[in-house]
Scaffold this active site. Structure first.
Site, PDB file in Angstrom:
ATOM      1  N   TYR A 135       2.925 -31.836 -22.890  1.00 32.86           N
ATOM      2  CA  TYR A 135       3.367 -33.222 -23.057  1.00 32.86           C
ATOM      3  C   TYR A 135       2.934 -33.746 -24.437  1.00 32.86           C
ATOM      4  O   TYR A 135       2.386 -33.010 -25.251  1.00 32.86           O
ATOM      5  CB  TYR A 135       2.830 -34.087 -21.921  1.00 32.86           C
ATOM      6  N   ARG A 184      -7.250 -34.303 -19.593  1.00 28.00           N
ATOM      7  CA  ARG A 184      -6.717 -32.996 -19.186  1.00 28.00           C
ATOM      8  C   ARG A 184      -6.460 -32.187 -20.444  1.00 28.00           C
ATOM      9  O   ARG A 184      -5.521 -32.439 -21.191  1.00 28.00           O
ATOM     10  CB  ARG A 184      -5.453 -33.155 -18.355  1.00 28.00           C
ATOM     11  N   HIS A 222       5.036 -26.416 -19.819  1.00 24.36           N
ATOM     12  CA  HIS A 222       6.117 -26.264 -18.843  1.00 24.36           C
ATOM     13  C   HIS A 222       7.166 -25.260 -19.299  1.00 24.36           C
ATOM     14  O   HIS A 222       7.877 -24.693 -18.484  1.00 24.36           O
ATOM     15  CB  HIS A 222       6.771 -27.619 -18.564  1.00 24.36           C
ATOM     16  N   GLN A 311       9.601 -25.680  -3.323  1.00 21.65           N
ATOM     17  CA  GLN A 311      10.976 -25.965  -2.923  1.00 21.65           C
ATOM     18  C   GLN A 311      11.230 -27.424  -2.564  1.00 21.65           C
ATOM     19  O   GLN A 311      12.335 -27.929  -2.773  1.00 21.65           O
ATOM     20  CB  GLN A 311      11.377 -25.064  -1.756  1.00 21.65           C
TER      21      GLN A 311
END
Length: 709
Positions: A135, A184, A222, A311
């Site tokens: 990010y 983080r 990511h 999921q």
């Protein structure tokens, strides 16, 4: 105990509009938005938490704490206002990011601080500043995405980390010394040109000096092509990097380990081994919000364990759907799915027969019996679990053992309490249903039937399909048929990929199924090219040095349709399955295949392509595995309908027997749970008995946006 080391942390809240993850995502910039958060903080603070580790019998408690995560998406934003350290595009957003000017950077820092101040005013005990996962702050930290030449960029790491430090420093000044600030920190970027280990250590020390309370571990961007949270990642698979920083003894603030910590035993092992001072868990609380309480009370077998499938949580979130959980459909739907023990009035209680103990049958039986119905659960197998008993055998899906264990425990408790009977090894026919539904059955008369018999493999009409070399996926996974060294797999959906991965890693004489705790962390890291020594930037081993285990077989995976194989796999996990097969070098993937015949030698004749590009091939394989879809087993339902009797109005089909596509356990468990809560309602009739969550505003907005993406 005034320790700040017990705290919930919210999902990401943006400090401004540019930082939205998507349009109208959560942000905190105004007093109006602040006041909405007070509902959350007041509720959390009303909860008292028992003191841990006290063996004296002291019943003291402390108020629950909650911190708000401040997350600026940067170039990961899925909207046209995206900004970043430099003008770059990310592979996970269709929108390019505009470079922030120097004054814009300073304004963004002020937005972070303002967001933290508003969070404190809203009653939060602290904030977590998201500096990892790729990010915005992480984008400033590395040269991969920071090409600036001003005071916030360049070759000197002191410039690239300036934004992160100024955010922490100014937040500490504005919010005071007792306010919790978690940062983080990306300890392992897992992308090329990521941070070096020396830079990570430098930043950790500078963050402590700037005033952080806790340093949390971030693992992987990511866009990284290494799994970091999926079920194929071993439990606690990245705790070693937190330990590595802890062993450096360069910071005194607590360090928190993250990623794939889904069981109390895993968490305790990480803490007791000195790998970390704290552990962070998120998805496990969707699977079972009482995981800590059950652990504290010694009821570990009753924990509904997160299987890390993504999921219903992340896959939902990325398409605007309300997040939930495959193994716990109540997650984020608690107000519409209410399961209260013994809540059914006496005059509404039913005797219910459930045929099939797969995911749908187990979910229905446990829910219906819990709320007060009496349930008899039948299965022709000697074990409950249905298709999960095959899924648990797939490398990377060892966690499925846990779901079977959970339901076995729950059903066993209900049986002990006299609310449920389990009859395994019993195949129920339609005549059995008639007999058990007649008045002659007395008190054991079954009022309604639930058909959860699952599916049969679909057998494509290929000439020669009866050759002994041809096997179904059930032959391989459940019946453990012997399979040769060269294999053709027909069908490239979820089952085709699972079978291919199973055959790639398992030998015929390897008959023991691993449990989740037995998956080797070092083998996983070595296979995916993660550098535990952190010699390389980003923690990546050079491609030419990665040791990928040789596949046990040569596999040809095929599908009829054109396009990428596995296109229908999970949004956040499908790439892992494709990459595993491709990287092995042992799997050939073919699209646009017509299956012409299987000859007397058991070889498969195919045509590849269409029109003038057609090519004929003969695949000289040892076995052909059919993974060409499924057919719902609805023979009992059809028999009831054909009989013309009143029994047809009392037969409800669920799970794979209702809808066979891709063996969707998420849909099956949700359907079984929701029907169990309404089965006593006379207005619920066969054919109109499927209930599901409403489409939310975010999902509607996302669907509307897709035309612009």
């Amino acid at each position: 105990n005034d320790s700040p080391l017990r705290s919930q942390v919210t999902g990401g809240v943006s400090p401004n509009r540019q930082g939205w993850v998507g349009p109208f995502s959560g942000k905190l910039t105004t007093e109006t938005e602040r006041d909405r958060h007070k509902t959350v903080t007041e509720m959390v603070h009303s909860i008292q938490i028992p003191m841990d580790g006290d063996t004296s019998g002291d019943t003291s408690t402390v108020p629950a704490r909650i911190c708000m995560q401040i997350l600026h998406a940067g170039r990961y934003a899925i909207h046209p206002f995206a900004v970043s350290a430099s003008s770059t595009s990310s592979p996970i957003s269709p929108f390019g990011a505009k470079e922030l000017s120097t004054s814009d950077v300073k304004s963004t820092i002020r937005d972070f601080v303002n967001c933290a101040v508003l969070a404190k005013e809203a009653g939060y005990d602290g904030v977590e500043i998201m500096g990892s996962e790729g990010y915005l702050i992480n984008q400033f930290l590395v040269s991969k995405t920071n090409h600036r030449t001003d005071e916030y960029g360049g070759e000197h790491f002191g410039n690239r980390m300036r934004m992160a430090l100024e955010i922490v420093t100014e937040t500490r000044k504005a919010c005071g010394k007792d306010f919790i600030i978690i940062f983080r920190l990306s300890m392992l970027d897992l992308v090329k040109d990521g941070s070096s280990w020396e830079e990570i250590k430098t930043l950790a020390q500078a963050l402590e000096d700037a005033g952080v309370t806790i340093i949390n571990t971030g693992i992987g961007w990511h866009e990284a092509r290494i799994p970091t949270i999926a079920t194929s990642v071993p439990r606690g698979g990245f705790a070693w990097v937190t330990k590595k920083l802890r062993d450096e003894k360069i910071v005194s603030v607590p360090l928190c380990a993250t990623n794939r910590i889904n069981a109390p035993t895993t968490a305790e092992s990480i803490l007791s081994s000195g790998s970390a001072d704290l552990v962070s868990m998120a998805r496990p609380f969707l699977a079972d919000p009482d995981i800590v309480k059950k652990s504290r009370e010694g009821r570990e077998d009753e924990i509904n364990t997160c299987i890390a499938c993504n999921q219903a949580c992340l896959d939902h979130a990325f398409v605007g759907k309300t997040a939930s959980c495959l193994v716990n459909p109540r997650a984020c739907h608690e107000t519409e799915i209410t399961i209260e023990p013994d809540s059914i009035p006496a005059d509404r209680k039913l005797n219910i027969g459930v045929i099939g103990s797969g995911p749908a049958g187990m979910a229905f039986a446990s829910t219906a019996a819990t709320i007060g119905h009496h349930v008899t659960l039948f299965d022709k197998s000697n074990d409950i679990g249905g298709q999960f008993n095959m899924a648990k055998r797939i490398p990377g899906k060892e966690e499925f053992h846990e779901t079977i264990r959970y339901f076995k425990t729950q059903l066993g408790k209900l049986q002990k309490d006299g609310k449920l009977d389990i009859q395994l090894g019993v195949e129920v026919s339609y005549s059995d249903m008639e007999a058990k539904s007649s008045d002659s059955a007395g008190d054991r008369k079954i009022d309604k039937w639930i058909i959860a018999t699952g599916v049969d493999p679909r057998i494509p009409n290929i000439p020669g399909k009866d050759h002994p070399n041809v096997l179904s996926y059930i032959d391989v996974l459940r019946n453990r048929a012997k399979v040769g060294q060269k294999v053709a797999v027909i069908g490239a959906g979820g089952i085709g990929f699972d079978v291919s991965e199973y055959l790639l890693h398992r030998e015929d004489n390897d008959d023991r199924d691993k449990k989740a705790d037995e998956v080797d962390v070092d083998e996983f890291l070595e296979c995916w090219g993660v550098d535990k020594s952190n010699k390389e930037r980003g923690g990546l081993i050079p491609d030419n040095q990665i040791n990928i285990p040789k596949g046990k077989r040569e596999i040809i995976l095929m599908q009829r349709k054109k396009g990428k194989l596995g296109a229908g796999l999970g949004k956040t996990t499908g790439w892992i399955h494709r990459s595993t097969l491709v990287r092995s070098g042992a799997v050939e993937m073919i699209t646009e295949v017509s299956y012409d015949m299987i000859d007397d030698n058991g070889h498969l004749h195919i045509t590849v392509g269409s029109d003038d590009k057609k090519k004929n091939r003969v695949l000289e394989v040892d076995n052909i595995i059919l993974c060409a879809g499924q057919i719902s087993k609805r023979d009992l339902e059809q028999a009831a309908i054909d009989s013309g009797s009143d029994l047809a109005e009392k037969v409800f089909t669920i799970g794979g027997a209702y809808e066979a596509s891709e063996l969707d356990a998420k849909r099956a468990i949700d359907m079984g749970t929701r029907l169990a809560l309404k089965i006593d309602d006379d207005s619920v009739v066969p054919g109109e008995h499927k209930f599901q969550a409403d489409v939310g505003a975010e999902e509607k907005l996302f669907n509307a946006m897709k035309k612009f993406m």
